[in-house]
Design a protein around this motif. Structure first.
Motif, PDB file in Angstrom:
ATOM      1  N   ALA A 140      18.090 -14.976 -19.527  1.00  0.00           N
ATOM      2  CA  ALA A 140      17.266 -14.762 -20.723  1.00  0.00           C
ATOM      3  C   ALA A 140      17.353 -13.324 -21.218  1.00  0.00           C
ATOM      4  N   GLU A 141      17.586 -12.383 -20.332  1.00  0.00           N
ATOM      5  CA  GLU A 141      17.663 -10.981 -20.747  1.00  0.00           C
ATOM      6  C   GLU A 141      18.842 -10.754 -21.700  1.00  0.00           C
ATOM      7  N   ILE A 142      19.958 -11.427 -21.444  1.00  0.00           N
ATOM      8  CA  ILE A 142      21.111 -11.298 -22.341  1.00  0.00           C
ATOM      9  C   ILE A 142      20.762 -11.833 -23.723  1.00  0.00           C
ATOM     10  N   ILE A 143      20.038 -12.925 -23.778  1.00  0.00           N
ATOM     11  CA  ILE A 143      19.665 -13.534 -25.061  1.00  0.00           C
ATOM     12  C   ILE A 143      18.800 -12.583 -25.875  1.00  0.00           C
ATOM     13  N   TYR A 144      17.760 -12.042 -25.262  1.00  0.00           N
ATOM     14  CA  TYR A 144      16.845 -11.170 -26.009  1.00  0.00           C
ATOM     15  C   TYR A 144      17.481  -9.822 -26.327  1.00  0.00           C
ATOM     16  N   ASN A 145      18.377  -9.347 -25.467  1.00  0.00           N
ATOM     17  CA  ASN A 145      19.095  -8.110 -25.784  1.00  0.00           C
ATOM     18  C   ASN A 145      19.959  -8.285 -27.025  1.00  0.00           C
ATOM     19  N   SER A 146      20.600  -9.437 -27.141  1.00  0.00           N
ATOM     20  CA  SER A 146      21.422  -9.711 -28.311  1.00  0.00           C
ATOM     21  C   SER A 146      20.564  -9.769 -29.568  1.00  0.00           C
ATOM     22  N   ARG A 147      19.409 -10.376 -29.498  1.00  0.00           N
ATOM     23  CA  ARG A 147      18.525 -10.461 -30.657  1.00  0.00           C
ATOM     24  C   ARG A 147      17.995  -9.082 -31.046  1.00  0.00           C
ATOM     25  N   ILE A 148      17.710  -8.261 -30.072  1.00  0.00           N
ATOM     26  CA  ILE A 148      17.227  -6.901 -30.365  1.00  0.00           C
ATOM     27  C   ILE A 148      18.313  -6.093 -31.058  1.00  0.00           C
ATOM     28  N   ARG A 149      19.551  -6.202 -30.589  1.00  0.00           N
ATOM     29  CA  ARG A 149      20.662  -5.487 -31.226  1.00  0.00           C
ATOM     30  C   ARG A 149      20.834  -5.925 -32.670  1.00  0.00           C
ATOM     31  N   LYS A 150      20.686  -7.212 -32.909  1.00  0.00           N
ATOM     32  CA  LYS A 150      20.818  -7.724 -34.267  1.00  0.00           C
ATOM     33  C   LYS A 150      19.716  -7.173 -35.159  1.00  0.00           C
ATOM     34  N   GLU A 283       8.629  -3.507 -40.530  1.00  0.00           N
ATOM     35  CA  GLU A 283       8.624  -4.931 -40.182  1.00  0.00           C
ATOM     36  C   GLU A 283       9.731  -5.242 -39.184  1.00  0.00           C
ATOM     37  N   SER A 284      10.895  -4.623 -39.373  1.00  0.00           N
ATOM     38  CA  SER A 284      11.973  -4.813 -38.409  1.00  0.00           C
ATOM     39  C   SER A 284      11.584  -4.228 -37.054  1.00  0.00           C
ATOM     40  N   LEU A 285      10.918  -3.072 -37.065  1.00  0.00           N
ATOM     41  CA  LEU A 285      10.460  -2.469 -35.814  1.00  0.00           C
ATOM     42  C   LEU A 285       9.435  -3.358 -35.127  1.00  0.00           C
ATOM     43  N   SER A 286       8.585  -4.004 -35.904  1.00  0.00           N
ATOM     44  CA  SER A 286       7.605  -4.922 -35.324  1.00  0.00           C
ATOM     45  C   SER A 286       8.293  -6.094 -34.636  1.00  0.00           C
ATOM     46  N   ARG A 287       9.335  -6.627 -35.255  1.00  0.00           N
ATOM     47  CA  ARG A 287      10.080  -7.716 -34.623  1.00  0.00           C
ATOM     48  C   ARG A 287      10.792  -7.250 -33.360  1.00  0.00           C
ATOM     49  N   ASN A 289       9.704  -4.925 -31.361  1.00  0.00           N
ATOM     50  CA  ASN A 289       8.660  -4.831 -30.338  1.00  0.00           C
ATOM     51  C   ASN A 289       8.333  -6.202 -29.755  1.00  0.00           C
ATOM     52  N   ALA A 290       8.276  -7.218 -30.617  1.00  0.00           N
ATOM     53  CA  ALA A 290       8.007  -8.577 -30.125  1.00  0.00           C
ATOM     54  C   ALA A 290       9.135  -9.057 -29.219  1.00  0.00           C
ATOM     55  N   LEU A 291      10.376  -8.772 -29.608  1.00  0.00           N
ATOM     56  CA  LEU A 291      11.504  -9.158 -28.764  1.00  0.00           C
ATOM     57  C   LEU A 291      11.527  -8.357 -27.465  1.00  0.00           C
ATOM     58  N   SER A 292      11.112  -7.097 -27.540  1.00  0.00           N
ATOM     59  CA  SER A 292      11.054  -6.275 -26.318  1.00  0.00           C
ATOM     60  C   SER A 292      10.025  -6.833 -25.338  1.00  0.00           C
ATOM     61  N   GLU A 293       8.928  -7.359 -25.869  1.00  0.00           N
ATOM     62  CA  GLU A 293       7.942  -7.992 -24.997  1.00  0.00           C
ATOM     63  C   GLU A 293       8.527  -9.228 -24.319  1.00  0.00           C
ATOM     64  N   GLN A 294       9.257 -10.034 -25.099  1.00  0.00           N
ATOM     65  CA  GLN A 294       9.905 -11.208 -24.505  1.00  0.00           C
ATOM     66  C   GLN A 294      10.978 -10.797 -23.495  1.00  0.00           C
ATOM     67  N   LEU A 295      11.674  -9.699 -23.786  1.00  0.00           N
ATOM     68  CA  LEU A 295      12.689  -9.212 -22.856  1.00  0.00           C
ATOM     69  C   LEU A 295      12.059  -8.777 -21.538  1.00  0.00           C
ATOM     70  N   ARG A 345       5.529  -3.721 -18.280  1.00  0.00           N
ATOM     71  CA  ARG A 345       6.453  -3.510 -19.404  1.00  0.00           C
ATOM     72  C   ARG A 345       6.096  -4.408 -20.572  1.00  0.00           C
ATOM     73  N   ALA A 346       5.708  -5.640 -20.298  1.00  0.00           N
ATOM     74  CA  ALA A 346       5.333  -6.555 -21.379  1.00  0.00           C
ATOM     75  C   ALA A 346       4.099  -6.062 -22.111  1.00  0.00           C
ATOM     76  N   LYS A 347       3.142  -5.520 -21.382  1.00  0.00           N
ATOM     77  CA  LYS A 347       1.933  -5.003 -22.021  1.00  0.00           C
ATOM     78  C   LYS A 347       2.239  -3.775 -22.867  1.00  0.00           C
ATOM     79  N   GLN A 348       3.158  -2.929 -22.390  1.00  0.00           N
ATOM     80  CA  GLN A 348       3.549  -1.764 -23.191  1.00  0.00           C
ATOM     81  C   GLN A 348       4.157  -2.206 -24.520  1.00  0.00           C
ATOM     82  N   ALA A 349       5.068  -3.181 -24.452  1.00  0.00           N
ATOM     83  CA  ALA A 349       5.697  -3.664 -25.685  1.00  0.00           C
ATOM     84  C   ALA A 349       4.672  -4.320 -26.604  1.00  0.00           C
TER      85      ALA A 349
END
Length: 453
Positions: A140-150, A283-287, A289-295, A345-349
């Motif tokens: 799952a980390e690879i998936i969310y890392n890819s979404r964050i890069r995008k 708004e992009s930064l907010s997204r 942050n949400a992906l970082s929480e999932q990561l 880490r999830a709480k920080q994000a």
């Protein structure tokens, strides 16, 4: 003497030609400015830097996607050792009694005596070469890392657009500053010409005993003062041109094409309105942050991968069917306990996301205030321009009347100078007021993000 009386009036009309409006000039000015904007967007160093950062993020996304693909690595090793731990194998003790009995039974020496063997643990003259192909089955980390890069690409694109809009505004303001400086130089050049003609007129009066020497001295002082103001205006014009060329990434002394100012049409406002890139960034930064929480939460999930090794191992240089091998395996990695690092880490994000949400609300209010302020300033500038036009027309009429009275000998020269200085000041003020409208219009265009790249 009548020709001498008419000459200053003609010069004065030339002096006011700055405010004569010719149809089509506004389009010329807009076309020239548009060309400069395109040149600035193409050549500006800051735009190039932002473009490199955007390209870097594109490659970062490609890198993140590459983790979904198989990875093939070649690995080889060669080992040669002496000494170390050993194991004794009593082959002689086990076989020699048997071999002796066989030799006695056969009355021969076919079966020789065998020495005991001492074998070291470390391999000697040994190689291992293999190709390992590994593939993540679930991570799952690879998936969310890819979404964050995008999402970071969208963030960088918005950053680039912000820089472009600021550059467009700065180019327009720099261009209007060059126009304003040029108009000031033109006005003061005409004023100097008029002052020189007044000086010649007063010198003629003194020669004909129509006036005293004081009016000549006063005319000379007035001319010196205007020439000094003209020199200062020319230096300011050179500085404005240098700054404008700096924005275009051109040589600082490049000439700037400045058509005559068109003051017939006064912009009333900016009708179009776009989406501010500052909000797009947040708004992009907010997204992100949400992906970082999932990561962060994904670190607690299992990671499943598989691999296969194709290789050869054995004595060095030997390669045959006995040395070749393959090894296939599946690995499961699941963190059972990590000191609650994942939760922290999830709480920080999550908190960063809440802070970004509050920042979006604040920036929306700030941008709305910026638009309202820019509209009010544009309306005020338009009213001031209309007032300055009326004042300039009145000053021109007043100066013509005063000049007529002075040449008829019914007015003191100091009163004529007062009318002249008032006219020069009002014309400069009108030029400033008109170009202030253009400046306020550019600021409103920036506030509404209405310029189309």
């Amino acid at each position: 003497m009548n020709a001498m009386f008419r000459l200053p009036l003609r010069r004065l009309l030339q002096y006011a030609i700055v405010f004569i409006f010719l149809p089509g000039r506004a389009q010329t000015q807009d076309a020239v400015l548009e060309n400069y904007i395109n040149q600035g967007l193409k050549n500006n160093q800051g735009i190039r830097q932002q473009g490199f950062l955007l390209e870097r993020n594109l490659y970062a996304l490609k890198e993140a996607k590459s983790f979904f693909l198989p990875e093939v690595n070649f690995n080889t090793s060669y080992l040669d050792s002496r000494g170390g731990r050993k194991i004794s194998i009593p082959i002689g003790d086990l076989l020699n009694p048997v071999y002796s009995s066989l030799n006695q039974l056969t009355n021969s020496s076919v079966f020789p005596q065998v020495e005991n063997v001492s074998q070291t643990f470390n391999p000697n003259n040994y190689y291992d070469a293999k190709l390992r192909t590994s593939l993540p089955v679930y991570n799952a980390e690879i998936i969310y890392n890819s979404r964050i890069r995008k999402e970071q690409i969208h963030l960088q694109q918005a950053e680039l657009d912000v820089y472009k809009r600021e550059l467009v505004k700065d180019i327009k303001l720099g261009y209007y500053a060059c126009l304003q400086a040029k108009e000031a130089v033109t006005i003061l050049e005409n004023a100097v010409t008029l002052a020189r003609e007044n000086l010649r007129f007063n010198q003629a009066l003194v020669r004909n005993d129509k006036a005293i020497r004081t009016v000549v001295s006063r005319s000379e002082n007035e001319l010196i003062g205007l020439e000094a103001r003209l020199e200062d205006a020319r230096n300011q014009s050179l500085s404005a041109v240098a700054y404008f060329n700096f924005l275009l990434n051109s040589p600082l002394d490049n000439p700037v094409e400045l058509p005559s100012v068109q003051q017939a049409d006064v912009p009333a406002g900016i009708t179009g309105e776009g989406r501010r890139e500052e909000l797009v960034k947040l708004e992009s930064l907010s997204r992100i942050n949400a992906l970082s929480e999932q990561l962060a939460k994904a670190a607690a999930l299992p990671k499943l991968s598989t691999f296969i090794d194709l290789g050869s191992q054995g004595d060095f240089v030997k390669f045959n069917n006995d040395t070749r091998y393959y090894l296939f395996g599946v690995t499961l990695d699941w963190r059972v306990f990590g000191g609650n690092r994942t939760q922290h880490r999830a709480k920080q994000a999550a908190l960063e996301g809440k802070a970004t949400s509050q920042q979006i609300d604040q920036v929306e209010q700030q941008l709305a205030l910026q638009v309202e302020t820019a509209e009010n300033r544009l309306r005020s500038a338009a009213r001031l321009f209309e007032a300055s036009k009326s004042q300039t027309a009145l000053s021109l009429q007043y100066y013509n009347d005063q000049q007529k009275l002075y040449r008829e000998g019914q007015l003191l020269y100091i009163e004529l100078l007062d009318a002249q200085n008032r006219l020069i000041g009002d014309q400069l003020q009108q030029s400033i007021a008109y170009l202030t409208i253009q400046t306020r219009s550019a600021e409103l265009e920036r506030a509404k993000a209405s310029f189309v790249f």
